[in-house]
Write a protein that holds these residues in place. Structure first.
Motif, PDB file in Angstrom:
ATOM      1  N   ALA A  82       0.854  -1.197   0.000  1.00 36.67           N
ATOM      2  CA  ALA A  82       0.000   0.000   0.000  1.00 36.67           C
ATOM      3  C   ALA A  82       0.887   1.243   0.000  1.00 36.67           C
ATOM      4  N   PRO A  83       0.347   2.377  -0.422  1.00 30.04           N
ATOM      5  CA  PRO A  83       1.175   3.592  -0.373  1.00 30.04           C
ATOM      6  C   PRO A  83       1.332   4.063   1.070  1.00 30.04           C
ATOM      7  N   SER A  84       2.557   4.326   1.466  1.00 37.11           N
ATOM      8  CA  SER A  84       2.758   4.947   2.780  1.00 37.11           C
ATOM      9  C   SER A  84       3.886   5.962   2.632  1.00 37.11           C
ATOM     10  N   ALA A  85       3.717   7.075   3.324  1.00 34.55           N
ATOM     11  CA  ALA A  85       4.626   8.212   3.162  1.00 34.55           C
ATOM     12  C   ALA A  85       5.948   7.971   3.899  1.00 34.55           C
ATOM     13  N   SER A 112       3.648   6.255  -2.625  1.00 37.15           N
ATOM     14  CA  SER A 112       2.895   7.393  -2.066  1.00 37.15           C
ATOM     15  C   SER A 112       3.345   8.699  -2.709  1.00 37.15           C
ATOM     16  N   GLU A 114       3.565  11.148  -1.139  1.00 35.38           N
ATOM     17  CA  GLU A 114       4.340  11.798  -0.081  1.00 35.38           C
ATOM     18  C   GLU A 114       5.572  10.973   0.280  1.00 35.38           C
ATOM     19  N   GLN A 134       0.206   6.593  -6.221  1.00 36.89           N
ATOM     20  CA  GLN A 134      -0.907   7.182  -5.435  1.00 36.89           C
ATOM     21  C   GLN A 134      -0.831   8.699  -5.492  1.00 36.89           C
ATOM     22  N   TYR A 136      -3.258  12.419  -4.233  1.00 35.33           N
ATOM     23  CA  TYR A 136      -4.474  13.097  -3.810  1.00 35.33           C
ATOM     24  C   TYR A 136      -4.790  14.103  -4.904  1.00 35.33           C
ATOM     25  N   THR A 162      -6.541   8.607  -3.716  1.00 37.16           N
ATOM     26  CA  THR A 162      -7.039   8.409  -2.349  1.00 37.16           C
ATOM     27  C   THR A 162      -8.227   9.347  -2.137  1.00 37.16           C
ATOM     28  N   LYS A 245      -8.993   4.653  -3.848  1.00 37.06           N
ATOM     29  CA  LYS A 245      -8.578   4.060  -2.565  1.00 37.06           C
ATOM     30  C   LYS A 245      -9.294   4.751  -1.413  1.00 37.06           C
ATOM     31  N   SER A 267     -10.663   0.444   2.040  1.00 41.51           N
ATOM     32  CA  SER A 267      -9.605   0.851   2.962  1.00 41.51           C
ATOM     33  C   SER A 267     -10.127   1.904   3.923  1.00 41.51           C
ATOM     34  N   ARG A 305      -2.325  -9.076   8.783  1.00 40.00           N
ATOM     35  CA  ARG A 305      -1.111  -9.431   9.523  1.00 40.00           C
ATOM     36  C   ARG A 305      -0.728 -10.903   9.358  1.00 40.00           C
ATOM     37  N   GLY A 324       0.181  -2.000   4.655  1.00 39.25           N
ATOM     38  CA  GLY A 324       0.740  -0.687   4.994  1.00 39.25           C
ATOM     39  C   GLY A 324       1.910  -0.849   5.951  1.00 39.25           C
ATOM     40  N   ARG A 325       1.602  -0.871   7.245  1.00 34.79           N
ATOM     41  CA  ARG A 325       2.664  -0.895   8.259  1.00 34.79           C
ATOM     42  C   ARG A 325       3.604  -2.099   8.153  1.00 34.79           C
ATOM     43  N   PRO A 326       3.114  -3.322   7.848  1.00 32.72           N
ATOM     44  CA  PRO A 326       4.069  -4.454   7.791  1.00 32.72           C
ATOM     45  C   PRO A 326       5.231  -4.220   6.813  1.00 32.72           C
ATOM     46  N   LEU A 328       6.656  -1.354   6.261  1.00 33.57           N
ATOM     47  CA  LEU A 328       7.583  -0.445   6.953  1.00 33.57           C
ATOM     48  C   LEU A 328       8.387  -1.207   8.007  1.00 33.57           C
TER      49      LEU A 328
HETATM   50  C1  LIG Z   1       2.953   5.729   7.913  1.00 35.35           C
HETATM   51  C2  LIG Z   1       1.808   5.624   6.965  1.00 35.35           C
HETATM   52  C3  LIG Z   1       1.711   6.531   5.929  1.00 35.35           C
HETATM   53  C4  LIG Z   1       0.656   6.424   5.013  1.00 35.35           C
HETATM   54  N1  LIG Z   1       0.640   7.282   3.940  1.00 35.35           N
HETATM   55  C5  LIG Z   1      -0.350   7.155   3.024  1.00 35.35           C
HETATM   56  C6  LIG Z   1      -0.351   7.962   1.857  1.00 35.35           C
HETATM   57  O1  LIG Z   1       0.546   8.761   1.627  1.00 35.35           O
HETATM   58  N2  LIG Z   1      -1.386   7.825   0.988  1.00 35.35           N
HETATM   59  C7  LIG Z   1      -2.400   6.916   1.193  1.00 35.35           C
HETATM   60  O2  LIG Z   1      -3.321   6.824   0.381  1.00 35.35           O
HETATM   61  N3  LIG Z   1      -2.385   6.113   2.272  1.00 35.35           N
HETATM   62  C8  LIG Z   1      -1.394   6.199   3.191  1.00 35.35           C
HETATM   63  N4  LIG Z   1      -1.391   5.365   4.265  1.00 35.35           N
HETATM   64  C9  LIG Z   1      -2.432   4.325   4.421  1.00 35.35           C
HETATM   65  C10 LIG Z   1      -2.013   3.006   3.769  1.00 35.35           C
HETATM   66  O3  LIG Z   1      -1.967   3.128   2.372  1.00 35.35           O
HETATM   67  C11 LIG Z   1      -2.976   1.871   4.091  1.00 35.35           C
HETATM   68  O4  LIG Z   1      -4.283   2.263   3.771  1.00 35.35           O
HETATM   69  C12 LIG Z   1      -2.940   1.416   5.555  1.00 35.35           C
HETATM   70  O5  LIG Z   1      -1.671   1.565   6.117  1.00 35.35           O
HETATM   71  C13 LIG Z   1      -3.372  -0.044   5.658  1.00 35.35           C
HETATM   72  O6  LIG Z   1      -3.414  -0.469   6.975  1.00 35.35           O
HETATM   73  P1  LIG Z   1      -2.247  -1.345   7.682  1.00 35.35           P
HETATM   74  O7  LIG Z   1      -1.181  -0.362   8.064  1.00 35.35           O
HETATM   75  O8  LIG Z   1      -2.948  -1.938   8.846  1.00 35.35           O
HETATM   76  O9  LIG Z   1      -1.785  -2.384   6.687  1.00 35.35           O
HETATM   77  C14 LIG Z   1      -0.339   5.428   5.179  1.00 35.35           C
HETATM   78  C15 LIG Z   1      -0.220   4.523   6.232  1.00 35.35           C
HETATM   79  C16 LIG Z   1       0.828   4.602   7.118  1.00 35.35           C
HETATM   80  C17 LIG Z   1       0.938   3.594   8.222  1.00 35.35           C
END
Ligand SMILES: Cc1cc2nc3c(=O)[nH]c(=O)nc-3n(C[C@H](O)[C@H](O)[C@H](O)COP(=O)(O)O)c2cc1C
Length: 396
Positions: A82-85, A112, A114, A134, A136, A162, A245, A267, A305, A324-326, A328
């Motif tokens: 998933a996208p995460s910043a 992401s 970001e 991803q 916005y 998103t 998303k 989501s 998980r 997402g978090r896993p 990272l």
């Molecule tokens: C640190 C972090 C940053 C995130 N940044 C974005 C982002 O930039 N854009 C977005 O659409 N979702 C973002 N998300 C949400 C994730 O894409 C995803 O929906 C979510 O982490 C899924 O849940 P999980 O962490 O339990 O797997 C972010 C999530 C985390 C944890």
């Protein structure tokens, strides 16, 4: 950093615990953040326990095929990033490193908008990788347009819009922390680099001081009251398919289908936006039903998980899941190898669940195999020969 042999011994809980030790505090707080009272965050994880697998037996299960396709592109596991910043908090190479791990896993990464690394740098670091971008719809559309153009140039195969974040609820709180630590203001590595573009608005904000840019201009870009007209605009500037998303209801799913979305990610933003929103696994069935036979693909993220969670999501109609978090945690523990290990571990777990539940391939999970636990509370499923309790009417 943990070596490959050690990585193989880690469970998902171990990855989380080790990542917490490795990542510096403000980075960990940012990753671990959830909105409000963290109810949606927690429930997104717990909700999988409400679904039960009704296994088949004696199915002669041998090899299990866990490959699938997303928007026509084959991936080796139904598990994607998933996208995460700001991956730079987990690893000095940031998204360059995670992209390598996902590429080596033969899967899909959503980058992401970001990210801490440029879109072009990610493409260069993992040139064979399959990626979606991803974004916005930022208040100043030039940011969105820039991201789309860079992604097209770098060979990304879809745009992920998103749609659950007309405001970013956490920015103020986090920026105070970041500002205190000085990161976002002084260290360019900790910035959402793809938003720092060559336009007069950014130059102006910059000229009035970094603090102004980070605390006023960029957060304000998220205050963008978007509608489906903006989706039309996005469609008009790119020929790439667009995935929505952050959808959690049948109503929104139908709107996305009508608007021309190619896919939907069910989501709740990892519990980081609307606290009180349903757990994605609970919302999945109504979205799948609403999409019907429209060819719009439905995916899920939030709270995944284990291989069991993945099987349950696929059994309830998701084509693939996103982590997402896993990702990272894997990145922090072992860089690209850590990310890859997360995919391998979950893929192996999924294969075990498939064997034990009697499903040789993901396409053959029968409907009705993964049920809500209320199935077992329903009187219809109580044996006809069950005795009635003498004190009340319940079946023994
Ligand atoms: C640190 C972090 C940053 C995130 N940044 C974005 C982002 O930039 N854009 C977005 O659409 N979702 C973002 N998300 C949400 C994730 O894409 C995803 O929906 C979510 O982490 C899924 O849940 P999980 O962490 O339990 O797997 C972010 C999530 C985390 C944890």
């Amino acid at each position: 950093m943990i070596n490959s042999q050690e990585l193989r011994r880690l469970s998902m809980d171990d990855f989380q615990a080790k990542a917490k030790e490795i990542i510096e505090k403000e980075g960990w707080d940012y990753y671990n953040y959830a909105a409000g009272r963290r109810w949606t965050y927690q429930d997104s994880i717990n909700a999988f326990e409400r679904y039960i697998i009704r296994p088949r037996i004696m199915c002669g299960i041998g090899d299990r095929d866990i490959t699938t396709t997303v928007l026509g592109h084959r991936i080796s596991v139904p598990i994607c990033a998933a996208p995460s910043a700001l991956h730079v908090y987990a690893h000095p190479n940031g998204e360059r490193e995670s992209a390598k791990g996902v590429e080596e896993s033969g899967s899909l990464m959503i980058l992401s908008s970001e990210a801490s690394v440029t879109i072009a740098d990610v493409a260069e670091a993992a040139p064979g990788g399959f990626r979606w971008m991803q974004t916005y719809i930022f208040k100043n559309r030039k940011h969105t347009e820039h991201i789309v153009r860079q992604a097209e140039r770098a060979g990304f195969k879809a745009i992920v819009l998103t749609v659950d974040s007309p405001v970013t609820v956490n920015w103020d709180e986090l920026d105070d922390n970041f500002a205190e630590e000085g990161h976002l203001n002084t260290d360019p590595n900790y910035r959402c680099i793809n938003l720092f573009i060559d336009i007069p608005e950014v130059h102006e904000a910059k000229a009035s001081g970094d603090i102004n840019l980070v605390k006023r201009y960029l957060p304000d870009q998220h205050n963008s009251p978007i509608t489906w007209d903006d989706f039309e605009w996005l469609k008009s500037i790119t020929s790439l398919p667009i995935v929505c998303k952050g959808i959690l209801t049948a109503e929104a799913a139908k709107e996305a289908v009508d608007a021309g979305a190619a896919g939907i990610i069910v989501s709740a933003h990892g519990g980081r936006q609307l606290d009180g929103a349903p757990a994605p696994i609970d919302a999945l069935a109504e979205v799948v039903d609403a999409v019907g036979d429209s060819n719009v693909e439905v995916y899920l993220d939030g709270g995944i998980r284990s291989g069991t969670d993945i099987f349950k999501a696929l059994g309830r109609g998701a084509r693939a899941v996103f982590l997402g978090r896993p990702i990272l945690w894997g990145l922090a523990c072992g860089g690209a190898a850590g990310v890859k290990r997360i995919f391998t571990m979950l893929g192996n777990e999924l294969k075990d669940v498939m064997a034990l539940s009697g499903c040789p391939s993901l396409q053959e999970i029968p409907s009705g195999m993964v049920v809500h636990k209320s199935y077992y509370e329903n009187r219809e499923h109580v044996s006809k020969s069950a005795k009635t309790c003498p004190k009340c009417t319940c079946k023994l």
